[in-house]
Design a protein around this motif. Structure first.
Motif, PDB file in Angstrom:
ATOM      1  N   ARG A 112     -31.873   6.352  57.760  1.00  0.00           N
ATOM      2  CA  ARG A 112     -31.628   7.483  56.870  1.00  0.00           C
ATOM      3  C   ARG A 112     -30.950   6.993  55.599  1.00  0.00           C
ATOM      4  O   ARG A 112     -31.273   7.422  54.508  1.00  0.00           O
ATOM      5  N   CYS A 113     -30.011   6.078  55.795  1.00  0.00           N
ATOM      6  CA  CYS A 113     -29.273   5.560  54.647  1.00  0.00           C
ATOM      7  C   CYS A 113     -30.216   4.822  53.696  1.00  0.00           C
ATOM      8  O   CYS A 113     -30.178   5.019  52.488  1.00  0.00           O
ATOM      9  N   MET A 142     -34.504   9.384  63.611  1.00  0.00           N
ATOM     10  CA  MET A 142     -34.250   8.417  62.528  1.00  0.00           C
ATOM     11  C   MET A 142     -32.828   7.907  62.682  1.00  0.00           C
ATOM     12  O   MET A 142     -31.900   8.686  62.722  1.00  0.00           O
ATOM     13  N   THR A 143     -32.672   6.598  62.732  1.00  0.00           N
ATOM     14  CA  THR A 143     -31.316   6.055  62.880  1.00  0.00           C
ATOM     15  C   THR A 143     -30.544   6.278  61.593  1.00  0.00           C
ATOM     16  O   THR A 143     -31.117   6.542  60.532  1.00  0.00           O
ATOM     17  N   ASP A 144     -29.238   6.133  61.711  1.00  0.00           N
ATOM     18  CA  ASP A 144     -28.396   6.290  60.531  1.00  0.00           C
ATOM     19  C   ASP A 144     -28.772   5.298  59.439  1.00  0.00           C
ATOM     20  O   ASP A 144     -28.791   5.625  58.265  1.00  0.00           O
ATOM     21  N   LEU A 145     -29.072   4.060  59.861  1.00  0.00           N
ATOM     22  CA  LEU A 145     -29.414   3.039  58.870  1.00  0.00           C
ATOM     23  C   LEU A 145     -30.688   3.419  58.141  1.00  0.00           C
ATOM     24  O   LEU A 145     -30.787   3.333  56.930  1.00  0.00           O
ATOM     25  N   SER A 149     -33.331   4.470  48.772  1.00  0.00           N
ATOM     26  CA  SER A 149     -34.563   4.277  48.009  1.00  0.00           C
ATOM     27  C   SER A 149     -34.891   5.499  47.182  1.00  0.00           C
ATOM     28  O   SER A 149     -35.426   5.389  46.084  1.00  0.00           O
ATOM     29  N   ILE A 150     -34.548   6.675  47.673  1.00  0.00           N
ATOM     30  CA  ILE A 150     -34.780   7.882  46.855  1.00  0.00           C
ATOM     31  C   ILE A 150     -33.947   7.809  45.586  1.00  0.00           C
ATOM     32  O   ILE A 150     -34.434   8.042  44.482  1.00  0.00           O
TER      33      ILE A 150
END
Lengths: 301, 416, 286
Positions: free
Chosen positions: C6-7, C1-4, C12-13
């Motif tokens: 993940r961010c 998963m890229t940093d973006l 969204s969480i």
């Protein structure tokens, strides 16, 4: 080493043997009298001609015939099924997802968790009153949306015969899903990290980890949650009284309300008792197999 | 030694503080909890206290008396019923049949209640020929409350028959007003239903079908017509009515949103609180087709057998107070009803009350004085409940009149 | 998963959590703002609007002078009635549940699981059913319409849940500890006091919070089994809110409902974290 127990006097030994049972005795007595005894009493009452107060004149299954010929009872029963299933399933889903999200090392977790949990502190009467306002088309959400410009917005479930029961689902889910979330959160916190790491090493992604590893571990939590939620669903009397009064008409009536009205307000205790017995049979039919399988299962573990 | 004397002092003090156990007291179950009602009850309480009777208030509101009845039954079953409870209509007979009620006949004879109360009322208060309950007031239920201003603006006139009602209501609707302010609760639906029954069928039909529960009358063509008219009213209420409280509906008439409300005389209290004057700001007329009829609802306190002699005396004191002129005046002025006691001074009562009092007497002579089945005066609770269910379900759905009649007949038979 | 990714995922969480938080808070917000508005504003206004001129009139009236019958003393006297009922009921039912849970977890005998199941099932009786027979029973015991009687009723019907909580918690205590203590000569109560009690703080917290909430918010038992002068706050609230005539003062109603809910709310807000900690420690596992 067995001799240590024999050095105690025989009397103390026997006391030790009986003590656990003695401790449970008051509860057992209370249970037999105040739960099962009263169930038997109600069952007997449902076979009598009781009107305003119990009258022990037996009439067989007459009250049950009257009960099932009453259209309002059909509505109440089907409402219970709809409400029960929706309430339990939606609470479980929302509770689980909120717990999973909260478990992701969120900042402000304490505050958010408190916000999800506080509805449980409030009584159903207060919940019903507050939601009655919010869902009222003239005062609540519909008016708000229309004031904001969405002039065709409609949300009048509260006053529609077919939809009123769903408003009860909404209010009940609001009240209880926080508690389910707390239970799942606790369960998730108890999951061993090493298991997750192992799954990660095996190449599982997030979804697969949850589905195959974590959720099965949470099975006992599901059990407890279902027990507690069903308990709340069956007892949902105050909520209906406060939110819809059973209306419009009697479209959102639930068996507990039906029983109360007929037993205490319509001076028809016989029918009230019969409806209570049917409720109990229903609970028995659904919960006993579940309780049995889970309790058996936990013993096997 | 010090400990002992302290103990003695404490014991003496607590004995002194304990109210003398022979003081008479009444424990009264009621559900009058609003400000105005509380004032009226407090007046009774004060009168009794001046006679040395202690008043233990036992208020349980909610559900139109449902909760109170639950508590009362539990207390009866456990053997310590309250001294008096707010019970009315045929329920008094039911409690009497079970042997719970105490006779206050001596008070009644001393104060000549038979002369002070119309026969219709005193019959309800007696069990086996002896008085067991005291009536507090007489409500008239078949009123139509109207806002004349709204009618003026819509170019409509206040209807006196149901046929005319439909015409005038249409005019109100076209002018943008809500013709009939209504609260969608079972008892309110039943109140409107009752007004239709009386207006369409007349007092004879009303008595045959809904008091005597004669199946032929219930199954007649008149009932079809009743349901037809009742069904037509659905279009004249607003969509937000389900669950609405009756006084919120009254306020819709008060502030000119709606033209009319069919409600008992307690609605008058709402107009009074809002500072409106009878005749100018609002008009009270008999509900359509019922100008010579009077649907009565009598609130009363029934007295339960007490074992303590002092409490028995207190009970009788309470019964006497209730029918005294002072209490009757104060209570009824507050509540919007008319005194149960005949022959009281009229000057403090307003024009609607005068109309009530006149019709009360005249309809008793012509046979138009009927007990309200929507308010527990005419039939047993079981039958009344069955009628409620049918009426409220009918009003909130699109059931046909024929089906409505069939449901009514079935429900009443099942409940009898 | 890229940093973006993940961010975005975390964003969204957070968004979802906040959205839900708003939903959960909405009714409380409505109640609080309504209780601070005056009647005219409520009748005309918008549910979610903030009060124009917030005033505590409704709160003061609800506490001290609202009518709950012929008495117009507000909720204050009933508040203390509730305390007098709730405190003993919670303590007694928790204590009994603890002992029961201890027995069912570690001192099983033939039929103890059946007993537990029967106890759990018994919880599901709708309380309306037991009203009349219980009234008769209390009268037989001479406890009709007394605080003691009401406390007894709450204890009887609360014990099933408290036992459930404690049993589930104690099940996870290793049985070896018990056996070792027995070999050392400790008896039934000594084992309880020295081994189980010290570790029971989380489960006591959960149980006390749960019982407090259930009993404080109870209306049915309170209205039927209390006597004159000992009615709990829920009964007073019901009387206050369900007045049949005379303009409803919605602000007073809301203030009264909030006053009645305050103790449990405070408990949940302050002790909520202990609640979750207690659940984590195993109150409702298996």
């Amino acid at each position: 080493m067995r001799d240590i127990s024999r050095t105690r006097t025989g009397w103390a030994n026997r006391l030790e043997h009986w003590l656990p049972k003695l401790v449970l005795a008051p509860t057992t007595l209370a249970m037999i009298v105040c739960m099962y005894g009263f169930i038997v009493w109600t069952g007997a009452l449902s076979l009598t001609k009781s009107g305003m107060l119990p009258q022990w004149e037996f009439v067989g299954f007459l009250q049950y015939d009257k009960l099932f010929a009453n259209p309002r009872w059909d509505v109440a029963l089907s409402n219970l099924v709809v409400f029960g299933i929706l309430f339990i399933v939606i609470s479980l889903i929302i509770g689980l997802f909120l717990a999973i999200f909260l478990d992701q090392k969120i900042r402000l977790e304490g505050a958010i968790r408190t916000i999800y949990l506080y509805p449980m502190a409030v009584s159903f009467v207060v919940t019903g009153t507050a939601w009655k306002w919010i869902l009222n088309p003239g005062l609540g959400i519909e008016k708000l949306m229309r004031d904001l410009g969405f002039s065709d917005f409609e949300f009048r479930w509260l006053v529609e015969q077919d939809m009123a029961i769903y408003t009860i689902v909404i209010a009940a889910v609001w009240q209880s899903s926080g508690f389910v979330m707390a239970m799942f959160l606790a369960g998730l916190r108890g999951v061993d990290d090493s298991l997750i790491k192992a799954a990660h090493i095996d190449g599982a992604n997030v979804w697969q980890t949850y589905w195959h590893v974590i959720l099965p571990i949470l099975r006992p939590v599901f059990f407890s949650a279902v027990v507690i939620l069903s308990h709340i669903a069956i007892k949902s009397f105050d909520l209906v009284q406060a939110l819809t009064g059973g209306g419009p008409g009697y479209a959102s009536d639930l068996p507990a309300n039906f029983m109360y009205t007929f037993a205490f307000n319509r001076a028809q205790m016989g029918i009230g008792a019969a409806s209570a017995m049917i409720m109990l049979f229903g609970v028995l039919a659904v919960l006993v197999p579940y309780l049995y399988s889970e309790l058996r299962g936990s013993q096997r573990d | 030694m010090l400990k002992r004397s302290i103990a003695v002092c404490v014991a003496a003090a607590s004995l002194a503080l304990t109210p003398a156990s022979y003081a008479a007291e009444v424990e009264v179950l009621h559900w009058w909890t609003s400000g105005g009602e509380a004032k009226s009850v407090a007046y009774l309480k004060k009168r009794l206290e001046s006679q040395g009777v202690n008043w233990k208030d036992f208020a349980v509101a909610g559900g139109g008396g449902e909760n109170a009845m639950t508590v009362l039954k539990s207390r009866a079953v456990s053997g310590n019923p309250p001294t008096a409870a707010q019970i009315k209509g045929p329920s008094i007979q039911e409690w009497g049949d079970l042997g719970f009620l105490a006779s206050i006949d001596d008070v009644a004879k001393t104060n000549q209640w038979d002369a002070l109360l119309p026969a219709v009322v005193s019959d309800v208060m007696k069990h086996d020929g002896k008085y067991v309950a005291a009536p507090v007031n007489v409500h008239r239920v078949n009123w139509l409350w109207a806002n004349p201003d709204v009618f003026r603006k819509a170019g409509a006139s206040i209807p006196t028959t149901w046929a005319d009602f439909m015409v005038q209501a249409k005019k109100l609707k076209e002018a943008g007003f809500i013709p009939l302010a209504h609260g969608g609760q079972a008892w309110q639906d039943a109140t409107v239903f009752e007004a239709v029954v009386l207006g369409v069928g007349g007092p004879e039909y009303y008595k045959n079908a809904f008091v005597e529960l004669d199946m032929a009358a219930l199954n007649s063509a008149t009932t079809d017509e009743v349901f037809r008219v009742f069904g037509e009213l659905r279009q004249f209420i607003d969509a937000n009515s389900p669950g609405r409280d009756w006084n919120v509906a009254t306020s819709m008439v008060i502030n000119g949103e709606a033209g009319m409300q069919i409600m008992g005389d307690w609605a008058k209290g709402e107009f009074a609180v809002a500072g409106k004057k009878a005749g100018t700001d609002y008009v009270c007329v008999a509900s359509p087709g019922t100008s010579n009829a009077f649907t009565f609802n009598v609130d009363s306190f029934a007295f339960f057998k007490q074992s303590d002699a002092a409490n028995q005396r207190a009970q009788k004191a309470m019964a006497q107070e209730i029918l005294g002129t002072d209490f009757q005046k104060v209570f009824n002025l507050n509540k919007g009803s008319i005194p149960a006691r005949l022959g009281m001074a009229r000057d403090e009562f307003d024009s609607c009350a005068h109309d009530s009092m006149n019709t009360f007497v005249s309809s008793a002579e012509t046979g138009g004085l009927v007990p309200s089945f929507a308010h527990g005066m005419a039939v047993s609770e079981a039958v009344a409940g069955a009628i409620y269910d049918v009426a409220t379900n009918y009003f909130n759905s699109s059931t046909s009149p024929a089906d409505g009649k069939a449901q009514l007949v079935a429900a009443v038979q099942a409940a009898m | 998963m890229t940093d973006l990714q993940r961010c975005m995922g975390r964003l969204s969480i957070y968004l979802l959590l906040f959205a839900f938080a708003l939903l959960y808070l909405m009714p409380l917000y409505v109640m609080v703002t309504t209780s601070l508005k005056d009647i005219e504003e409520i009748r005309q206004g918008n549910l979610l609007a903030l009060p124009n001129a917030p005033s505590l009139y409704a709160w003061i009236k609800a506490w001290g002078s609202a009518c709950t019958g012929s008495e117009c003393q507000g909720l204050a006297p009933f508040f203390f009635n509730s305390v007098r009922i709730v405190v003993p009921a919670v303590l007694i039912s928790t204590f009994i549940g603890a002992l029961n849970g201890y027995v069912l977890a570690k001192w099983r005998f033939k039929g103890s699981e059946l007993l537990f199941g029967a106890l759990l099932f018994g919880c599901f009786i709708p309380f309306q059913v037991i009203l009349l027979p219980m009234a008769r029973l209390l009268a037989l015991l001479g406890l009709a319409n007394t605080v003691t009687g009401l406390v007894l009723v709450h204890v009887i019907y609360g014990v099933a849940f408290t036992t459930l909580f404690f049993r589930n918690f104690y099940v996870s205590v290793p049985t070896e500890l018990v056996k070792a203590a027995q070999l050392d000569g400790a008896n039934f109560f000594q084992i309880f006091r020295h081994i189980f009690l010290p570790i029971s703080v989380p489960i006591f917290t959960v149980t006390v919070i749960w019982q407090f909430t259930q009993i404080w918010n109870d209306f049915l038992f309170g209205v039927v089994y209390s006597g004159p002068g000992t009615q709990p706050i829920t009964v007073a609230l019901n009387n206050l809110v369900n007045t049949s005539v005379g303009g409803k003062e919605y602000n007073v109603d809301m203030a009264a409902a909030l006053i009645a809910a305050l103790p449990t709310l405070v408990v949940y807000v302050l002790a909520g974290k202990y609640f979750v900690r207690g659940l984590t420690a195993g109150a409702v596992k298996g």
